[in-house]
Write a protein that holds these residues in place. Structure first.
Motif, PDB file in Angstrom:
ATOM      1  N   MET A  70     -17.111  74.556 -10.375  1.00  0.00           N
ATOM      2  CA  MET A  70     -15.693  74.323 -10.632  1.00  0.00           C
ATOM      3  C   MET A  70     -15.446  73.078 -11.484  1.00  0.00           C
ATOM      4  O   MET A  70     -14.296  72.737 -11.759  1.00  0.00           O
ATOM      5  CB  MET A  70     -14.950  74.175  -9.305  1.00  0.00           C
ATOM      6  N   TYR A  71     -16.513  72.410 -11.910  1.00  0.00           N
ATOM      7  CA  TYR A  71     -16.386  71.130 -12.610  1.00  0.00           C
ATOM      8  C   TYR A  71     -17.043  71.192 -13.976  1.00  0.00           C
ATOM      9  O   TYR A  71     -18.158  71.710 -14.129  1.00  0.00           O
ATOM     10  CB  TYR A  71     -17.042  70.014 -11.805  1.00  0.00           C
ATOM     11  N   ARG A  72     -16.367  70.653 -14.948  1.00  0.00           N
ATOM     12  CA  ARG A  72     -17.039  70.369 -16.205  1.00  0.00           C
ATOM     13  C   ARG A  72     -17.689  68.999 -16.078  1.00  0.00           C
ATOM     14  O   ARG A  72     -17.183  68.133 -15.360  1.00  0.00           O
ATOM     15  CB  ARG A  72     -16.080  70.420 -17.387  1.00  0.00           C
ATOM     16  N   ILE A  73     -18.791  68.825 -16.776  1.00  0.00           N
ATOM     17  CA  ILE A  73     -19.634  67.653 -16.574  1.00  0.00           C
ATOM     18  C   ILE A  73     -19.884  66.945 -17.895  1.00  0.00           C
ATOM     19  O   ILE A  73     -20.047  67.580 -18.946  1.00  0.00           O
ATOM     20  CB  ILE A  73     -21.000  68.065 -15.976  1.00  0.00           C
ATOM     21  N   GLY A  74     -19.924  65.634 -17.816  1.00  0.00           N
ATOM     22  CA  GLY A  74     -20.270  64.832 -18.985  1.00  0.00           C
ATOM     23  C   GLY A  74     -21.343  63.825 -18.639  1.00  0.00           C
ATOM     24  O   GLY A  74     -21.481  63.413 -17.485  1.00  0.00           O
ATOM     25  N   TRP A  75     -22.131  63.479 -19.635  1.00  0.00           N
ATOM     26  CA  TRP A  75     -23.073  62.366 -19.529  1.00  0.00           C
ATOM     27  C   TRP A  75     -22.579  61.239 -20.431  1.00  0.00           C
ATOM     28  O   TRP A  75     -22.218  61.477 -21.591  1.00  0.00           O
ATOM     29  CB  TRP A  75     -24.474  62.783 -19.971  1.00  0.00           C
ATOM     30  N   PHE A  76     -22.596  60.048 -19.890  1.00  0.00           N
ATOM     31  CA  PHE A  76     -22.214  58.850 -20.622  1.00  0.00           C
ATOM     32  C   PHE A  76     -23.318  57.813 -20.425  1.00  0.00           C
ATOM     33  O   PHE A  76     -24.144  57.941 -19.525  1.00  0.00           O
ATOM     34  CB  PHE A  76     -20.876  58.306 -20.099  1.00  0.00           C
ATOM     35  N   ARG A  77     -23.295  56.787 -21.251  1.00  0.00           N
ATOM     36  CA  ARG A  77     -24.274  55.719 -21.089  1.00  0.00           C
ATOM     37  C   ARG A  77     -23.637  54.383 -21.427  1.00  0.00           C
ATOM     38  O   ARG A  77     -22.655  54.313 -22.179  1.00  0.00           O
ATOM     39  CB  ARG A  77     -25.504  55.961 -21.957  1.00  0.00           C
ATOM     40  N   GLN A  78     -24.212  53.343 -20.865  1.00  0.00           N
ATOM     41  CA  GLN A  78     -23.733  51.997 -21.138  1.00  0.00           C
ATOM     42  C   GLN A  78     -24.923  51.060 -21.257  1.00  0.00           C
ATOM     43  O   GLN A  78     -25.701  50.913 -20.300  1.00  0.00           O
ATOM     44  CB  GLN A  78     -22.772  51.512 -20.051  1.00  0.00           C
ATOM     45  N   ALA A  79     -25.046  50.461 -22.423  1.00  0.00           N
ATOM     46  CA  ALA A  79     -26.094  49.482 -22.677  1.00  0.00           C
ATOM     47  C   ALA A  79     -25.558  48.093 -22.357  1.00  0.00           C
ATOM     48  O   ALA A  79     -24.338  47.875 -22.388  1.00  0.00           O
ATOM     49  CB  ALA A  79     -26.541  49.568 -24.131  1.00  0.00           C
ATOM     50  N   PRO A  80     -26.431  47.147 -22.076  1.00  0.00           N
ATOM     51  CA  PRO A  80     -25.972  45.788 -21.769  1.00  0.00           C
ATOM     52  C   PRO A  80     -25.118  45.216 -22.890  1.00  0.00           C
ATOM     53  O   PRO A  80     -25.488  45.271 -24.061  1.00  0.00           O
ATOM     54  CB  PRO A  80     -27.279  45.010 -21.621  1.00  0.00           C
ATOM     55  N   GLY A  81     -23.957  44.681 -22.500  1.00  0.00           N
ATOM     56  CA  GLY A  81     -23.078  44.066 -23.474  1.00  0.00           C
ATOM     57  C   GLY A  81     -22.283  45.026 -24.331  1.00  0.00           C
ATOM     58  O   GLY A  81     -21.565  44.602 -25.243  1.00  0.00           O
ATOM     59  N   LYS A  82     -22.419  46.312 -24.040  1.00  0.00           N
ATOM     60  CA  LYS A  82     -21.703  47.312 -24.842  1.00  0.00           C
ATOM     61  C   LYS A  82     -20.783  48.145 -23.954  1.00  0.00           C
ATOM     62  O   LYS A  82     -20.961  48.207 -22.741  1.00  0.00           O
ATOM     63  CB  LYS A  82     -22.699  48.223 -25.559  1.00  0.00           C
ATOM     64  N   GLU A  83     -19.831  48.791 -24.587  1.00  0.00           N
ATOM     65  CA  GLU A  83     -18.930  49.657 -23.855  1.00  0.00           C
ATOM     66  C   GLU A  83     -19.628  50.980 -23.530  1.00  0.00           C
ATOM     67  O   GLU A  83     -20.565  51.395 -24.211  1.00  0.00           O
ATOM     68  CB  GLU A  83     -17.667  49.926 -24.675  1.00  0.00           C
ATOM     69  N   ARG A  84     -19.129  51.625 -22.499  1.00  0.00           N
ATOM     70  CA  ARG A  84     -19.642  52.940 -22.127  1.00  0.00           C
ATOM     71  C   ARG A  84     -19.346  53.924 -23.268  1.00  0.00           C
ATOM     72  O   ARG A  84     -18.252  53.900 -23.846  1.00  0.00           O
ATOM     73  CB  ARG A  84     -18.986  53.403 -20.837  1.00  0.00           C
ATOM     74  N   GLU A  85     -20.306  54.784 -23.561  1.00  0.00           N
ATOM     75  CA  GLU A  85     -20.113  55.743 -24.635  1.00  0.00           C
ATOM     76  C   GLU A  85     -20.499  57.148 -24.191  1.00  0.00           C
ATOM     77  O   GLU A  85     -21.359  57.340 -23.323  1.00  0.00           O
ATOM     78  CB  GLU A  85     -20.920  55.343 -25.874  1.00  0.00           C
ATOM     79  N   PHE A  86     -19.879  58.091 -24.823  1.00  0.00           N
ATOM     80  CA  PHE A  86     -20.132  59.506 -24.543  1.00  0.00           C
ATOM     81  C   PHE A  86     -21.489  59.916 -25.094  1.00  0.00           C
ATOM     82  O   PHE A  86     -21.887  59.488 -26.177  1.00  0.00           O
ATOM     83  CB  PHE A  86     -19.027  60.341 -25.197  1.00  0.00           C
ATOM     84  N   VAL A  87     -22.183  60.774 -24.356  1.00  0.00           N
ATOM     85  CA  VAL A  87     -23.468  61.302 -24.800  1.00  0.00           C
ATOM     86  C   VAL A  87     -23.409  62.821 -24.984  1.00  0.00           C
ATOM     87  O   VAL A  87     -23.721  63.333 -26.058  1.00  0.00           O
ATOM     88  CB  VAL A  87     -24.589  60.947 -23.801  1.00  0.00           C
ATOM     89  N   ALA A  88     -23.004  63.530 -23.937  1.00  0.00           N
ATOM     90  CA  ALA A  88     -22.982  64.992 -24.003  1.00  0.00           C
ATOM     91  C   ALA A  88     -22.066  65.519 -22.914  1.00  0.00           C
ATOM     92  O   ALA A  88     -21.830  64.848 -21.903  1.00  0.00           O
ATOM     93  CB  ALA A  88     -24.390  65.564 -23.829  1.00  0.00           C
ATOM     94  N   ALA A  89     -21.563  66.734 -23.117  1.00  0.00           N
ATOM     95  CA  ALA A  89     -20.683  67.355 -22.132  1.00  0.00           C
ATOM     96  C   ALA A  89     -20.922  68.854 -22.106  1.00  0.00           C
ATOM     97  O   ALA A  89     -21.353  69.440 -23.107  1.00  0.00           O
ATOM     98  CB  ALA A  89     -19.223  67.055 -22.452  1.00  0.00           C
ATOM     99  N   ILE A  90     -20.596  69.454 -20.967  1.00  0.00           N
ATOM    100  CA  ILE A  90     -20.803  70.886 -20.809  1.00  0.00           C
ATOM    101  C   ILE A  90     -19.660  71.474 -19.996  1.00  0.00           C
ATOM    102  O   ILE A  90     -19.154  70.846 -19.059  1.00  0.00           O
ATOM    103  CB  ILE A  90     -22.172  71.149 -20.140  1.00  0.00           C
ATOM    104  N   SER A  91     -19.246  72.676 -20.356  1.00  0.00           N
ATOM    105  CA  SER A  91     -18.171  73.352 -19.649  1.00  0.00           C
ATOM    106  C   SER A  91     -18.673  73.923 -18.328  1.00  0.00           C
ATOM    107  O   SER A  91     -19.866  73.898 -18.025  1.00  0.00           O
ATOM    108  CB  SER A  91     -17.594  74.458 -20.521  1.00  0.00           C
ATOM    109  N   ARG A  92     -17.763  74.469 -17.565  1.00  0.00           N
ATOM    110  CA  ARG A  92     -18.109  74.978 -16.238  1.00  0.00           C
ATOM    111  C   ARG A  92     -19.208  76.035 -16.289  1.00  0.00           C
ATOM    112  O   ARG A  92     -20.128  76.034 -15.480  1.00  0.00           O
ATOM    113  CB  ARG A  92     -16.873  75.554 -15.567  1.00  0.00           C
ATOM    114  N   SER A  93     -19.107  76.927 -17.222  1.00  0.00           N
ATOM    115  CA  SER A  93     -20.096  78.012 -17.303  1.00  0.00           C
ATOM    116  C   SER A  93     -21.335  77.615 -18.098  1.00  0.00           C
ATOM    117  O   SER A  93     -22.354  78.304 -18.050  1.00  0.00           O
ATOM    118  CB  SER A  93     -19.472  79.236 -17.964  1.00  0.00           C
TER     119      SER A  93
END
Length: 126
Positions: free
Chosen positions: A31-54
């Motif tokens: 029931m959830y769409r999912i995303g991966w994000f990452r955050q390096a030291p001293g940097k803002e969180r950034e988007f990496v990848a995302a996937i829909s429910r199916s």
């Protein structure tokens, strides 16, 4: 609500591969769409990848295209991020996030996600 736990991070050399897992509990992940994000030291969180429910729709950051693959196994309540040809600039804490959504669409916007895991460290040495 859903609880998310990431695993699979570690210390690798440039050019190596890692597969991150995001395991969900408390609710069915389908029931959830999912995303991966990452955050390096001293940097803002950034988007990496995302996937829909199916799993029918995926998005990637330009930095991930051609190297990373997001996938999901709803029967196992798990989402994966396969990372190949890792670079030192991929070093960061990687987070998975979930958004309860009726539609079958992915999203790259971190504000769309309501649930976050605790993160897993990925370190790539040169």
């Amino acid at each position: 609500q859903v609880q998310l736990v990431e695993s699979g991070g570690g210390l690798v050399q440039a050019g190596d591969s890692l597969r991150l897992s995001c395991a969900a509990s408390g609710r069915t992940l389908s029931m959830y769409r999912i995303g991966w994000f990452r955050q390096a030291p001293g940097k803002e969180r950034e988007f990496v990848a995302a996937i829909s429910r199916s799993g029918g729709e995926t998005y990637y950051a330009d930095s991930a295209k051609g190297r990373f693959t997001i996938s999901r196994d709803n029967a196992k309540n798990t989402v994966y991020l396969q990372m190949n040809s890792l670079k030192p600039e991929d070093t960061a804490v990687y987070y998975c996030a979930a958004d309860f959504h009726f539609g079958d669409y992915a999203t790259a916007k971190d504000n769309d996600y309501n649930y976050w895991g605790q993160g897993t460290q990925v370190t790539v040495s040169s």
